[in-house]
Structures are given as structure tokens and as C-alpha cells.
Design a protein around this motif. Structure first.
Motif, short mmCIF file in Angstrom:
data_model
loop_
_atom_site.label_atom_id
_atom_site.label_comp_id
_atom_site.label_asym_id
_atom_site.label_seq_id
_atom_site.Cartn_x
_atom_site.Cartn_y
_atom_site.Cartn_z
N GLU A 112 0.99 -1.25 -0.20
CA GLU A 112 0.02 -0.47 -0.12
C GLU A 112 0.74 1.12 -0.09
O GLU A 112 0.38 2.66 -1.01
N LYS A 113 1.82 0.90 0.92
CA LYS A 113 3.25 2.63 0.55
C LYS A 113 3.71 2.97 -0.94
O LYS A 113 3.49 3.77 -0.50
N LYS B 22 18.22 7.02 6.40
CA LYS B 22 18.62 7.53 6.34
C LYS B 22 18.25 8.64 5.46
O LYS B 22 18.42 10.11 5.15
N ASP B 23 18.74 7.91 4.10
CA ASP B 23 18.79 8.81 2.72
C ASP B 23 17.67 9.14 2.44
O ASP B 23 16.86 9.75 1.68
N ILE B 24 16.75 7.97 3.25
CA ILE B 24 15.01 8.23 2.32
C ILE B 24 14.30 9.74 3.28
O ILE B 24 13.71 10.75 2.93
N ILE B 25 14.79 9.81 5.01
CA ILE B 25 14.18 10.79 5.82
C ILE B 25 15.55 12.29 4.68
O ILE B 25 14.27 13.05 4.51
N GLU B 26 16.52 12.09 4.41
CA GLU B 26 17.01 12.81 3.84
C GLU B 26 15.96 13.56 2.44
O GLU B 26 15.94 14.80 2.23
N ILE B 27 15.63 12.60 2.19
CA ILE B 27 14.72 13.15 0.60
C ILE B 27 13.40 14.26 1.13
O ILE B 27 13.05 15.01 0.47
N ALA B 28 12.85 13.38 2.33
CA ALA B 28 11.64 13.48 2.66
C ALA B 28 11.19 15.25 2.58
O ALA B 28 11.44 15.93 3.15
N ASP C 166 5.49 12.85 3.66
CA ASP C 166 5.88 12.11 4.89
C ASP C 166 5.30 10.99 3.46
O ASP C 166 5.39 9.61 4.39
N ALA C 167 4.78 11.09 2.78
CA ALA C 167 4.39 9.86 2.31
C ALA C 167 5.75 8.63 1.87
O ALA C 167 5.57 7.52 1.62
N ILE C 168 7.00 9.55 1.57
CA ILE C 168 8.09 9.07 1.21
C ILE C 168 9.01 8.88 2.60
O ILE C 168 9.49 7.77 2.62
N LYS C 169 8.52 9.59 3.55
CA LYS C 169 9.27 8.74 5.19
C LYS C 169 8.36 7.76 5.27
O LYS C 169 9.09 6.30 5.85
N GLU C 170 6.86 7.53 4.94
CA GLU C 170 6.40 5.95 5.38
C GLU C 170 7.16 4.47 4.76
O GLU C 170 7.28 4.24 4.91
N ILE C 171 8.22 5.30 3.26
CA ILE C 171 8.37 4.18 2.44
C ILE C 171 9.81 3.50 3.23
O ILE C 171 10.16 2.57 3.11
N GLY C 172 10.23 4.60 3.83
CA GLY C 172 11.40 3.90 5.24
C GLY C 172 11.24 3.39 6.58
O GLY C 172 11.61 1.90 7.26
N ASN C 173 9.74 3.43 6.38
CA ASN C 173 9.23 1.78 7.87
C ASN C 173 8.33 0.67 7.36
O ASN C 173 7.84 0.18 7.66
#
Lengths: 196, 196
Positions: A4-5, A37-43, B44-51
Motif C-alpha cells: 500500500e505504501k 537515513k537517505d529516505i529521511i533526507e529526501i523527505a 510524508d509518503a516518502i518517509k513512510e517508505i522508510g518504515n
């Protein structure tokens, strides 16, 4: 099947310019493969774009402390010559020639049929108001020489004809069908010099 | 000229699959034009991918409560037949046929030269360990029939030859809907050899 995500972000990315649904999904899976950490950087970098400022005069986005961008705050730039561009990237392309010493109005994404959006109208209104009845020497309508650009140029010309002594468009040094954004500096310079 | 925040996100986006520096900048400006709430939604949707969770067995990403994805948790899927795919999207494509009743191993992005990445190696090790010396009926190396796929298939075959009675690759031939007239020689040759 697809988590879903991943679906959620794929749908959002598919609205971005030049990205189709298939590439959007590919990117979503690519992001899922990155380190957290790379995902968070982009977000975070995307979220920061939400805090960007827009110039009160020309609507270009900027990082300056004041309300105006560096171009509008520069007293050496002529107030009597204004180039109307569609997008920020068009402004940057014109600015790179170093030969345009007027100011800009970034009018925002235009429609194909020449019907101005709320954003377009608001910016034109704000621009006219800032003139306060003053008549400029020249307004250059620096839209791409495409069907869309031509249609919108006519609309803008009739809206602005009382605001300047002369309304010009970029010279056809730019190949017909081409985009302002992608023109090389030489072509853009010629199109500025040959404007009519 | 270009605002710093735009440069920052442009650089990050230019690493995404299929996006070059110019499109990255175009997207950055596009994002800058969105409403703030839409920008936050994307971030936020990108950050969610990190989870997102990854299956402990096949490494496919999933939303399930347990450690395994729905395929690995399905006792009806054969444990004796495993398809090795490079990417999640490859798994989804195979799964859509509805005819593959084995399991998968998502091995992760492969290099052009057949040198396995740390991710590739870790997933192969985990897969071998999960077999615990058991010998499978068949491993299908479901990599694309490209030079990169061929090089990596040889590497995987030698690494896994003791883990299955048979190691196969996907059949090569003319794609459904394709024309014999326009097929390249390699494809035609394969379609002759694989005729049935």
C-alpha cells in the motif's frame, strides 16, 4: 500485490512532470531499497521546498531575507523593461545570458487553450497594481514559440497593451516547436537581440 | 541563481532511476509550485517508505503483521521451486501470470559486471541458510535476457548449483504480439531452439 505504501507514493510521483505510472512505481521501489537515513533526507529536502519564499514583485522563488528576490532588489535593473516568463526555469535561462537588464514577471504554468489560471490572473493583477498607472517602455512576452505560447501571448498582449509603449516577443532565433527552457545561451541571446 | 533548496532536492532527485539533472530541476520547481499541504503529503509518503517491512525469507517488501510476505506465508506455494528475481517489480510481473506456484528470492539490484553487491551476497547467504542443506527441485534464475542478466545468471548458477537438482532460466523467444519479421536474429534463433 504491491504494498500500500508503495502504491501511495507511486500515485503521487506519477503526477510529477515527465514521470509516468510505470517509472513512478520503479522509483517507489528504488526508494524502498535506500537506507532509512537517505529516505529521511529526501523527505526533509522536499518538505523544505514548502518553506521557500516567492518574490512579492516578480514571483520568482528565492532565499533572500527580504520580500524581494535579488533581481527585483537590484536598483541597477531597469524598471522600464519587463520580461514575462512562464516558469522559474525560463527566467534562469534568460538570466544566464547576462544581457537582459530589465526585470521579470513569472506568470506561472499556462494552459494550452489560453484560459488564464487563478495564479496567472493574480500575478498579472499584482503586476498591474505595482505599476500604478505608469506606462513601461517595453514588455517582452518571453513565452516559448509553440502553439500554446502563441495563444497565451495574444491573451497577455491584449491584457497588457495599455501598460507598455511596446509589447514584443522573443525573436524566432529559437526553433519553432522548441522550449525556452532548453535553448542554448547563444540562441537565447539572439532571440533577445532580434525581438520584435 | 537557483535557490539553494531547489539545488539540494534537484541533486537528490537526479539519482532516481530514469531522472536526469534537467528533469530533476524541473520537478523541483514543480514541487515549489504545489500547495504546502501537497508538499507535506509527498514528503510524508516518502518517509513512510522508510518504515516498510521486508520479508525475512524472500526479501519482498510487504505490509503484513508477521515477518513473512503473503507468498512465503502461503503453505500452498511449493517450497521446492524458487524463482530468483532482481527486483520487486520483476516478482510482481511473474506473480501476475498466476501460473507460478513456487516461491521467490528477490536478490536486489545487480551490477553490470557480475560482481555481487553486499545486499546480493547477504540475501544468497540467508537463502542458503534457510535451506539447511536441503536440495530443491528447481531454481529458476528469472533475470532479464540481457548482457547484464546473462553475466549475473552465470555467477548465480555457480553459487547455487549444489542447492537444486535443476537450475533454469526463463525461456527466450518472440514476445506475444511481436512480429517474426522484426525479431532480431538472436531472438529468432532462440525461438527456434525453444519451439514446442
Amino acid at each position: 500485490m504491491t504494498p500500500e505504501k508503495i502504491e501511495k507514493i507511486s500515485e503521487l510521483l506519477a503526477h510529477w512532470p515527465g514521470i509516468g505510472p510505470r517509472q513512478a512505481r520503479r522509483i517507489a521501489f528504488y526508494i524502498a531499497d535506500l537506507e532509512k537515513k537517505d529516505i529521511i533526507e529526501i523527505a526533509d529536502a522536499i518538505k523544505e521546498i514548502g518553506n521557500i519564499k516567492r518574490c512579492k514583485s516578480c514571483f520568482f522563488i528565492h532565499n533572500e531575507a527580504g520580500e524581494n528576490c535579488l533581481i527585483c532588489a537590484n536598483s541597477k535593473r531597469s524598471k522600464d523593461l519587463v520580461a514575462i516568463v512562464e516558469k522559474e526555469t525560463d527566467l534562469i535561462t534568460l538570466e544566464k545570458t547576462g544581457k537582459f537588464l530589465g526585470r521579470y514577471l513569472v506568470i506561472g504554468e499556462l494552459s494550452k487553450d489560453g484560459i488564464l489560471t487563478n495564479t496567472n490572473n493574480a500575478r498579472i493583477e499584482s503586476f498591474k497594481k505595482s505599476l500604478g498607472g505608469e506606462i513601461l517602455e517595453e514588455i517582452i512576452i518571453a513565452l516559448s514559440p509553440t502553439t500554446k505560447g502563441d495563444v497565451n501571448a495574444s491573451v497577455l498582449t491584449s491584457l497588457l497593451e495599455k501598460s507598455a509603449k511596446k509589447i514584443s516577443r522573443l525573436g524566432r532565433g529559437i526553433p519553432t516547436g522548441g522550449e525556452v527552457e532548453f535553448a542554448d545561451e547563444e540562441t537565447i541571446l539572439n532571440s533577445l537581440l532580434n525581438r520584435k
